[in-house]
Scaffold this active site. Sequence first.
Site, PDB file in Angstrom:
ATOM      1  N   GLU A 115       0.803  -1.218   0.000  1.00  0.00           N
ATOM      2  CA  GLU A 115       0.000   0.000   0.000  1.00  0.00           C
ATOM      3  C   GLU A 115       0.843   1.278   0.000  1.00  0.00           C
ATOM      4  O   GLU A 115       0.365   2.336   0.387  1.00  0.00           O
ATOM      5  CB  GLU A 115      -0.941  -0.006   1.213  1.00  0.00           C
ATOM      6  CG  GLU A 115      -1.939  -1.156   1.189  1.00  0.00           C
ATOM      7  CD  GLU A 115      -3.063  -0.929   2.183  1.00  0.00           C
ATOM      8  OE1 GLU A 115      -4.206  -0.723   1.748  1.00  0.00           O
ATOM      9  OE2 GLU A 115      -2.789  -0.951   3.402  1.00  0.00           O
ATOM     10  N   HIS A 134      -0.284   5.588   7.371  1.00  0.00           N
ATOM     11  CA  HIS A 134      -1.467   4.774   7.098  1.00  0.00           C
ATOM     12  C   HIS A 134      -1.517   3.680   8.153  1.00  0.00           C
ATOM     13  O   HIS A 134      -0.509   2.995   8.387  1.00  0.00           O
ATOM     14  CB  HIS A 134      -1.430   4.146   5.706  1.00  0.00           C
ATOM     15  CG  HIS A 134      -2.445   3.051   5.545  1.00  0.00           C
ATOM     16  ND1 HIS A 134      -3.800   3.274   5.671  1.00  0.00           N
ATOM     17  CD2 HIS A 134      -2.315   1.722   5.309  1.00  0.00           C
ATOM     18  CE1 HIS A 134      -4.451   2.122   5.508  1.00  0.00           C
ATOM     19  NE2 HIS A 134      -3.571   1.169   5.289  1.00  0.00           N
ATOM     20  N   HIS A 136      -4.315   1.061  10.952  1.00  0.00           N
ATOM     21  CA  HIS A 136      -5.623   0.434  11.205  1.00  0.00           C
ATOM     22  C   HIS A 136      -6.032   0.587  12.667  1.00  0.00           C
ATOM     23  O   HIS A 136      -6.760  -0.253  13.188  1.00  0.00           O
ATOM     24  CB  HIS A 136      -5.570  -1.052  10.857  1.00  0.00           C
ATOM     25  CG  HIS A 136      -4.948  -1.361   9.537  1.00  0.00           C
ATOM     26  ND1 HIS A 136      -4.310  -2.546   9.281  1.00  0.00           N
ATOM     27  CD2 HIS A 136      -4.862  -0.637   8.398  1.00  0.00           C
ATOM     28  CE1 HIS A 136      -3.859  -2.537   8.033  1.00  0.00           C
ATOM     29  NE2 HIS A 136      -4.170  -1.394   7.480  1.00  0.00           N
ATOM     30  N   HIS A 205     -11.262  -0.385   7.098  1.00  0.00           N
ATOM     31  CA  HIS A 205      -9.846  -0.590   6.852  1.00  0.00           C
ATOM     32  C   HIS A 205      -8.959   0.191   7.824  1.00  0.00           C
ATOM     33  O   HIS A 205      -8.157  -0.396   8.531  1.00  0.00           O
ATOM     34  CB  HIS A 205      -9.577  -0.197   5.399  1.00  0.00           C
ATOM     35  CG  HIS A 205      -8.155  -0.385   4.940  1.00  0.00           C
ATOM     36  ND1 HIS A 205      -7.778  -0.239   3.632  1.00  0.00           N
ATOM     37  CD2 HIS A 205      -7.023  -0.685   5.613  1.00  0.00           C
ATOM     38  CE1 HIS A 205      -6.456  -0.452   3.526  1.00  0.00           C
ATOM     39  NE2 HIS A 205      -5.989  -0.721   4.708  1.00  0.00           N
TER      40      HIS A 205
END
Lengths: 295, 295, 295, 295
Positions: A115, A134, A136, A205
């Site tokens: 990603e 990024h 979760h 996500h």
Amino acid sequence: MSSFLAVPGMALEQQTMRFHNPINPFTLTAATPSVVRTMDRFDALIQDLVIANRILAREEVVDAYGHVSVRHPDNPNRFLIARSLAPELVGPEDIVELDLEGQPVRDESPSLYLERFIHAAIFAARPDVMAVVHAHAEDTLPFGIAQQTKLRPVIHSGSFIGTEVPVWDIADKFGDTNLLVTNMAQASDLAKCLGGNTVALMRGHGFAAAAGSLIEVVRLSVYLPRNARALIRARQLGGEITYLSRGEIDARNRGYSSYSVETWRAWEYWANRAGCGHLLTRPADHTAKDASRDR
Amino acid sequence: MSSFLAVPGMALEQQTMRFHNPINPFTLTAATPSVVRTMDRFDALIQDLVIANRILAREEVVDAYGHVSVRHPDNPNRFLIARSLAPELVGPEDIVELDLEGQPVRDESPSLYLERFIHAAIFAARPDVMAVVHAHAEDTLPFGIAQQTKLRPVIHSGSFIGTEVPVWDIADKFGDTNLLVTNMAQASDLAKCLGGNTVALMRGHGFAAAAGSLIEVVRLSVYLPRNARALIRARQLGGEITYLSRGEIDARNRGYSSYSVETWRAWEYWANRAGCGHLLTRPADHTAKDASRDR
Amino acid sequence: MSSFLAVPGMALEQQTMRFHNPINPFTLTAATPSVVRTMDRFDALIQDLVIANRILAREEVVDAYGHVSVRHPDNPNRFLIARSLAPELVGPEDIVELDLEGQPVRDESPSLYLERFIHAAIFAARPDVMAVVHAHAEDTLPFGIAQQTKLRPVIHSGSFIGTEVPVWDIADKFGDTNLLVTNMAQASDLAKCLGGNTVALMRGHGFAAAAGSLIEVVRLSVYLPRNARALIRARQLGGEITYLSRGEIDARNRGYSSYSVETWRAWEYWANRAGCGHLLTRPADHTAKDASRDR
Amino acid sequence: MSSFLAVPGMALEQQTMRFHNPINPFTLTAATPSVVRTMDRFDALIQDLVIANRILAREEVVDAYGHVSVRHPDNPNRFLIARSLAPELVGPEDIVELDLEGQPVRDESPSLYLERFIHAAIFAARPDVMAVVHAHAEDTLPFGIAQQTKLRPVIHSGSFIGTEVPVWDIADKFGDTNLLVTNMAQASDLAKCLGGNTVALMRGHGFAAAAGSLIEVVRLSVYLPRNARALIRARQLGGEITYLSRGEIDARNRGYSSYSVETWRAWEYWANRAGCGHLLTRPADHTAKDASRDR
């Protein structure tokens, strides 16, 4: 291994010793002119990226998954990020250099994060952004799933998520996927949804966060789940919720500085909690504490 | 560095060794007459302030932010608090002396907490108060945000928050701010809201707690979030809530003593949990335990 | 110090070495005839009481407050409990012997738990009970405060709390108190409320648990908060709750044995988690694991 | 002790040294042809089973109870599982070999898990399954108790629980039991309820999970409670819940590989968190990290 940025055979401890000339890494921006001591400055940034990885792991923003990146100090079209590795385990030798298409700059590259395009697209769309996360983080997830309740700042440390936190649903444009952002088209769509904000939730996500420095994006990412929890529990108590006003959010942004004593205090604390207080580079105007020394 | 209260170049361990004459620091009040052994007594208080900092960090009352102070034993117009540093990292050499306007007593001061005025204003308004905590403990936050549900004692260890916990909203008088209490006007307004109570919640920010000794303010601050959680969950179960009665709160206050075996038991336990059992000064009437020794 | 049960000047490690003749301490009951090796058997029980203290601390059933006791193996009118000390810090040298009025058997006693009467009264009222815990485990508290929802077993490991968990409110008979059980009259009233059950909740305070052995009362106390959490969350999900049936509770009680491999497995696990796997006495039919050895 | 699979008198560290020929253990399936290096491959699988035990303990999927098994690589009618021991404490010397009736293959067996039949029945019913977990992970329990709300995937890492998670209630067919699955009749009924799914909840007890490899069943078991928590909190926020679509679940399953860099990343991270990074066998295509080395 020649593609790695640090001296591969050199232990972390030894590498730390090289930071004999403490320069505040938070002063680095893409616009900073290259100076004679570039190598030292660059090494300090790599060191900070390692610290950022470990802080995010210690504070449970990431687990095996999730990543943090920083724009290259000398070339705004490149950014630095770990190879495919859990952030908890990242060392200087694991940092790689990618371009704004998410492609490695050097030939012999190790495995990369699937990603990484999230970072590439945000750096491409937002010249003001110097660092991207990024992740979760568990307590941010409910707000992407139950979209009726908007995630908004209710505590002062959550002010940096701004007045609006958009929710991006990959299914809107790309239909049934594995929910991962694995190409530039998806990543650019996410960056578009992020717009000029600092955080976008990703349905089912996690989130993407963008800020003007490593320290800011780490702080934002650590306090984002805390703000989420405070809001969830306030709603459980019932009645009207008092959110931060737009004026308060603006006042906090105006007063915020990556260079300040207050900002450094958190960075230093988290680095020590993450077991890497000894990796802190010491800005000239501070007396940094490495808790492993005086205990 | 001459403004620091402890010998700067001296390691924590060495400083500890000087506490050869154990005097119970909890007996100290502003009214205690100065005696020959003042230096020892003063050092013991500094030591306890360090322990208080670390306990609050370990018990997650504070993180990088939040602070604890104690009134100066010999001068009620001054108080002791750490320089701008995460409480987890505070040592004796980090303690500074401020006056009741929040200004440093000595010239060459290090960076100070922006919100030190909270302490100054409460010490000024409340001669009975010997120690103050300001913190952002997560589970107290919902009660400042969703003001419909009042925070009141539901468990016996929460009795010390008293019959009423006022909520102070900085916006009421000062409009859109960054929510921080950064001057005496704001701090005095907060102290006024606190009144004769032990805790005031600060909307979207945290709380301020005041008590008659360091050990009391620490205990109050540790059990405040626990009481908050018990109340949140009791409300989830539904039905009527049984709060502590005013008579029960009064009975607990009457029976409470900073000098008691029961109070010391918690202080000793928390100090050991925080990794500083070896810093405990040993009151004559106790056999203090330093868990690091016999394990 | 002559009132202590263990050799005061002897370190814990050394004392452990004396347990060269491993006898399963769980087989001890008040009815067991005294044998030649009484001293060893007794020492093993003290050792187990230390382990129980540390397990309860590690599993967050107790903090600085709360205590565990065991009936004296040779004299059913006495019980063993720590002096006034946080359970986390208890060693063999801290164990004292009290009678069923909560009074110390020997003259020169250290400070005692204020609430030791809870243990005395339950041992007096219930000849079948060999071990008692009193604690404030956080997640049991809501059920004492919001009495509309009864605490009942919803998970198999919670079955030992039985079909009914009565809630005792000290105010019903004693009016406004500090909520502590500080005399035999209060303690006997609590014991009466407990009746033939294994657990009684104490409103705004905690719980008292009683069982046929140390290992059983520890297991009961560790799984009590877990059962409470499962029930709180199941209620949040809404709809009808499936509780364990009376038949299931009975079936589990019938199948339960303090001597079994399954029971020992948990005791061994918790002891290792609490950092005292090396204190485990090794029953003849087991190969006990001390995790500190083979890692 | 001759029934144990590893060399009993050999310390874990020494056994680790034997893994000089790193073969990716995730490539093992029942269909893999036996090769010359069988012993090494088999040892690597035992090693991975130890790692799986410790990861499940560290991530709080199991405590003293719960277990993980793997099908025998050379004989699909047998499986490997620990003797009756808390997973946290399992070493190579604790692994035993059972048949598909849950019976030990060798004569002199140590105590076995009472519920080993769960594994036997699932391996018997599902030739595609290579690894099984049974556990009581706390946050999965509410969905077995309050059956109105179905447990379904709401986060991408929870996709592997599939479109349907059946709830098995032992009482439906077997009436009042102790809730444990202690014979093949009960276990086969559970396996029937599981059907072709990856997870079945067991009312008032826990769950059973089945997957194509050890790493998959561990990942499934770690993210199952996380998905449960995200769903519980999303429901608290109110409004409509966005679950993963069937297409998204399928897309994730298609893209998933036990051999991938992404999968290994989590395994490596969790092994290090569990303190057994040094036990990792190093697949040829990776540079595995043992965090205990470079810190």
